[in-house]
Write a protein that holds these residues in place. Structure first.
Motif, PDB file in Angstrom:
ATOM      1  N   LEU A  12       0.827  -1.194   0.000  1.00 48.26           N
ATOM      2  CA  LEU A  12       0.000   0.000   0.000  1.00 48.26           C
ATOM      3  C   LEU A  12       0.870   1.256   0.000  1.00 48.26           C
ATOM      4  CD1 LEU A  12      -2.827   1.247   0.164  1.00 48.26           C
ATOM      5  CD2 LEU A  12      -2.629   1.124   2.643  1.00 48.26           C
ATOM      6  N   SER A  13       1.939   1.255   0.780  1.00 46.90           N
ATOM      7  CA  SER A  13       2.813   2.422   0.813  1.00 46.90           C
ATOM      8  C   SER A  13       3.498   2.633  -0.530  1.00 46.90           C
ATOM      9  CB  SER A  13       3.849   2.278   1.928  1.00 46.90           C
ATOM     10  OG  SER A  13       4.723   1.209   1.642  1.00 46.90           O
ATOM     11  N   TRP A  14       3.774   1.558  -1.252  1.00 41.41           N
ATOM     12  CA  TRP A  14       4.377   1.689  -2.575  1.00 41.41           C
ATOM     13  C   TRP A  14       3.421   2.388  -3.528  1.00 41.41           C
ATOM     14  CZ3 TRP A  14       3.312   0.071  -7.539  1.00 41.41           C
ATOM     15  CH2 TRP A  14       4.335   0.243  -8.450  1.00 41.41           C
ATOM     16  N   PHE A  15       2.134   2.033  -3.490  1.00 46.30           N
ATOM     17  CA  PHE A  15       1.156   2.668  -4.358  1.00 46.30           C
ATOM     18  C   PHE A  15       0.974   4.143  -4.011  1.00 46.30           C
ATOM     19  CE2 PHE A  15      -0.410  -1.743  -5.037  1.00 46.30           C
ATOM     20  CZ  PHE A  15      -0.209  -1.767  -6.406  1.00 46.30           C
ATOM     21  N   VAL A  16       0.988   4.488  -2.746  1.00 51.59           N
ATOM     22  CA  VAL A  16       0.857   5.880  -2.338  1.00 51.59           C
ATOM     23  C   VAL A  16       2.048   6.678  -2.853  1.00 51.59           C
ATOM     24  CG1 VAL A  16       0.847   7.434  -0.346  1.00 51.59           C
ATOM     25  CG2 VAL A  16      -0.589   5.384  -0.347  1.00 51.59           C
ATOM     26  N   SER A  17       3.248   6.113  -2.739  1.00 54.58           N
ATOM     27  CA  SER A  17       4.449   6.775  -3.240  1.00 54.58           C
ATOM     28  C   SER A  17       4.397   6.937  -4.757  1.00 54.58           C
ATOM     29  CB  SER A  17       5.681   5.963  -2.843  1.00 54.58           C
ATOM     30  OG  SER A  17       6.830   6.511  -3.411  1.00 54.58           O
ATOM     31  N   ALA A  18       3.942   5.920  -5.464  1.00 55.42           N
ATOM     32  CA  ALA A  18       3.837   5.997  -6.925  1.00 55.42           C
ATOM     33  C   ALA A  18       2.829   7.055  -7.343  1.00 55.42           C
ATOM     34  CB  ALA A  18       3.450   4.629  -7.490  1.00 55.42           C
ATOM     35  N   ASP A  19       1.705   7.157  -6.626  1.00 56.98           N
ATOM     36  CA  ASP A  19       0.712   8.182  -6.933  1.00 56.98           C
ATOM     37  C   ASP A  19       1.269   9.585  -6.691  1.00 56.98           C
ATOM     38  OD1 ASP A  19      -1.163   6.341  -7.702  1.00 56.98           O
ATOM     39  OD2 ASP A  19      -2.243   6.349  -5.797  1.00 56.98           O
ATOM     40  N   LEU A  20       2.049   9.742  -5.638  1.00 69.18           N
ATOM     41  CA  LEU A  20       2.655  11.032  -5.350  1.00 69.18           C
ATOM     42  C   LEU A  20       3.654  11.412  -6.445  1.00 69.18           C
ATOM     43  CD1 LEU A  20       3.009  13.420  -3.435  1.00 69.18           C
ATOM     44  CD2 LEU A  20       4.758  12.085  -2.253  1.00 69.18           C
ATOM     45  N   ASP A  21       4.448  10.452  -6.912  1.00 69.50           N
ATOM     46  CA  ASP A  21       5.393  10.710  -8.002  1.00 69.50           C
ATOM     47  C   ASP A  21       4.668  11.170  -9.264  1.00 69.50           C
ATOM     48  OD1 ASP A  21       7.536  10.055  -6.433  1.00 69.50           O
ATOM     49  OD2 ASP A  21       7.762   8.028  -7.234  1.00 69.50           O
ATOM     50  N   VAL A  22       3.570  10.523  -9.584  1.00 64.61           N
ATOM     51  CA  VAL A  22       2.808  10.881 -10.778  1.00 64.61           C
ATOM     52  C   VAL A  22       2.226  12.282 -10.627  1.00 64.61           C
ATOM     53  CG1 VAL A  22       0.747  10.317 -12.136  1.00 64.61           C
ATOM     54  CG2 VAL A  22       2.318   8.506 -11.440  1.00 64.61           C
ATOM     55  N   GLU A  23       1.731  12.608  -9.452  1.00 60.57           N
ATOM     56  CA  GLU A  23       1.158  13.943  -9.231  1.00 60.57           C
ATOM     57  C   GLU A  23       2.234  15.021  -9.298  1.00 60.57           C
ATOM     58  OE1 GLU A  23      -1.564  16.711  -9.062  1.00 60.57           O
ATOM     59  OE2 GLU A  23      -2.017  14.581  -9.210  1.00 60.57           O
ATOM     60  N   LEU A  24       3.401  14.771  -8.718  1.00 67.09           N
ATOM     61  CA  LEU A  24       4.503  15.733  -8.813  1.00 67.09           C
ATOM     62  C   LEU A  24       4.954  15.904 -10.256  1.00 67.09           C
ATOM     63  CD1 LEU A  24       6.658  14.725  -5.713  1.00 67.09           C
ATOM     64  CD2 LEU A  24       5.363  16.839  -6.025  1.00 67.09           C
ATOM     65  N   TYR A  25       4.961  14.816 -11.011  1.00 67.63           N
ATOM     66  CA  TYR A  25       5.333  14.853 -12.431  1.00 67.63           C
ATOM     67  C   TYR A  25       4.348  15.727 -13.211  1.00 67.63           C
ATOM     68  CZ  TYR A  25       5.879  13.147 -17.221  1.00 67.63           C
ATOM     69  OH  TYR A  25       6.033  13.061 -18.573  1.00 67.63           O
ATOM     70  N   ARG A  26       3.060  15.517 -12.990  1.00 65.29           N
ATOM     71  CA  ARG A  26       2.038  16.299 -13.700  1.00 65.29           C
ATOM     72  C   ARG A  26       2.117  17.778 -13.346  1.00 65.29           C
ATOM     73  NH1 ARG A  26      -2.833  12.063 -12.730  1.00 65.29           N
ATOM     74  NH2 ARG A  26      -2.241  10.604 -14.372  1.00 65.29           N
ATOM     75  N   THR A  27       2.381  18.080 -12.086  1.00 62.92           N
ATOM     76  CA  THR A  27       2.497  19.466 -11.659  1.00 62.92           C
ATOM     77  C   THR A  27       3.715  20.136 -12.296  1.00 62.92           C
ATOM     78  OG1 THR A  27       1.454  18.908  -9.559  1.00 62.92           O
ATOM     79  CG2 THR A  27       2.655  20.979  -9.643  1.00 62.92           C
ATOM     80  N   ALA A  28       4.846  19.430 -12.302  1.00 68.83           N
ATOM     81  CA  ALA A  28       6.068  19.985 -12.886  1.00 68.83           C
ATOM     82  C   ALA A  28       5.928  20.169 -14.392  1.00 68.83           C
ATOM     83  CB  ALA A  28       7.256  19.082 -12.576  1.00 68.83           C
ATOM     84  N   LYS A  29       5.169  19.283 -15.024  1.00 70.28           N
ATOM     85  CA  LYS A  29       4.983  19.367 -16.471  1.00 70.28           C
ATOM     86  C   LYS A  29       4.255  20.645 -16.868  1.00 70.28           C
ATOM     87  CE  LYS A  29       3.842  16.212 -20.152  1.00 70.28           C
ATOM     88  NZ  LYS A  29       3.216  14.992 -20.555  1.00 70.28           N
ATOM     89  N   LYS A  30       3.426  21.177 -15.968  1.00 67.85           N
ATOM     90  CA  LYS A  30       2.663  22.403 -16.240  1.00 67.85           C
ATOM     91  C   LYS A  30       3.305  23.643 -15.617  1.00 67.85           C
ATOM     92  CE  LYS A  30      -1.593  19.761 -16.229  1.00 67.85           C
ATOM     93  NZ  LYS A  30      -2.805  19.461 -15.474  1.00 67.85           N
ATOM     94  N   SER A  31       4.493  23.492 -15.067  1.00 67.96           N
ATOM     95  CA  SER A  31       5.145  24.590 -14.361  1.00 67.96           C
ATOM     96  C   SER A  31       5.476  25.745 -15.308  1.00 67.96           C
ATOM     97  CB  SER A  31       6.433  24.086 -13.714  1.00 67.96           C
ATOM     98  OG  SER A  31       7.159  25.165 -13.183  1.00 67.96           O
ATOM     99  N   PRO A  32       5.238  26.974 -14.862  1.00 72.22           N
ATOM    100  CA  PRO A  32       5.591  28.126 -15.705  1.00 72.22           C
ATOM    101  C   PRO A  32       7.105  28.370 -15.768  1.00 72.22           C
ATOM    102  CG  PRO A  32       4.684  28.865 -13.621  1.00 72.22           C
ATOM    103  CD  PRO A  32       4.548  27.372 -13.644  1.00 72.22           C
ATOM    104  N   ASP A  33       7.854  27.789 -14.842  1.00 69.72           N
ATOM    105  CA  ASP A  33       9.305  27.986 -14.824  1.00 69.72           C
ATOM    106  C   ASP A  33      10.035  27.087 -15.814  1.00 69.72           C
ATOM    107  OD1 ASP A  33       9.161  29.908 -12.759  1.00 69.72           O
ATOM    108  OD2 ASP A  33       8.886  28.280 -11.320  1.00 69.72           O
ATOM    109  N   LEU A  34       9.409  25.983 -16.190  1.00 66.15           N
ATOM    110  CA  LEU A  34       9.991  25.061 -17.167  1.00 66.15           C
ATOM    111  C   LEU A  34       9.355  25.310 -18.525  1.00 66.15           C
ATOM    112  CD1 LEU A  34      10.129  21.553 -15.465  1.00 66.15           C
ATOM    113  CD2 LEU A  34      12.044  22.901 -16.264  1.00 66.15           C
ATOM    114  N   LYS A  35      10.167  25.439 -19.524  1.00 64.13           N
ATOM    115  CA  LYS A  35       9.657  25.642 -20.881  1.00 64.13           C
ATOM    116  C   LYS A  35       9.284  24.290 -21.476  1.00 64.13           C
ATOM    117  CE  LYS A  35       9.003  27.795 -24.780  1.00 64.13           C
ATOM    118  NZ  LYS A  35       7.732  28.338 -25.044  1.00 64.13           N
ATOM    119  N   ALA A  36       8.022  24.104 -21.792  1.00 66.13           N
ATOM    120  CA  ALA A  36       7.564  22.871 -22.431  1.00 66.13           C
ATOM    121  C   ALA A  36       7.733  23.016 -23.931  1.00 66.13           C
ATOM    122  CB  ALA A  36       6.104  22.595 -22.092  1.00 66.13           C
TER     123      ALA A  36
END
Length: 112
Positions: A12-36
């Motif tokens: 269960l802790s592995w799935f929670v960690s994986a979900d957090l990684d995916v959410e951080l990834y999605r947030t960073a992908k939309k970051s105004p500081d990083l040029k997409a």
């Protein structure tokens, strides 16, 4: 103090960690500081040629299915926030849909 976790909670802790990684990834992908940089190899090359004369450019070529890439993008976002006043452009290219063209043009061996 040593804490023992029951065996049935470990996955269960592995799935929670994986979900957090995916959410951080999605947030960073939309970051105004990083040029997409979106598009094919030609558009990426044009972006690099446009930015290089006046700034240093670093691009992360990532695959959304790679766990290492999903961890690297939020870290790159933190670096981009720290370097907002510098003459540095940090960007990312999602290579999930066009891996073959990216591998050929940029001589990539794999992801990460």
């Amino acid at each position: 103090l040593l804490r023992v976790v029951p065996w049935f909670l470990c996955p269960l802790s592995w799935f929670v960690s994986a979900d957090l990684d995916v959410e951080l990834y999605r947030t960073a992908k939309k970051s105004p500081d990083l040029k997409a940089v979106e598009g094919d190899v030609q558009k990426i090359s044009e972006f690099l040629l446009e930015q290089r004369p006046s700034r240093h450019v670093a691009l992360l070529l990532h695959d959304a299915n790679c766990p290492h890439c999903r961890k690297a993008l939020p870290e790159l976002d933190l670096v981009a926030k720290a370097l907002t006043k510098e003459a540095v452009v940090l960007g990312h290219v999602d290579c999930t849909s066009n891996k073959a063209a990216m591998r050929t043009h940029f001589n990539l061996k794999g992801f990460p």
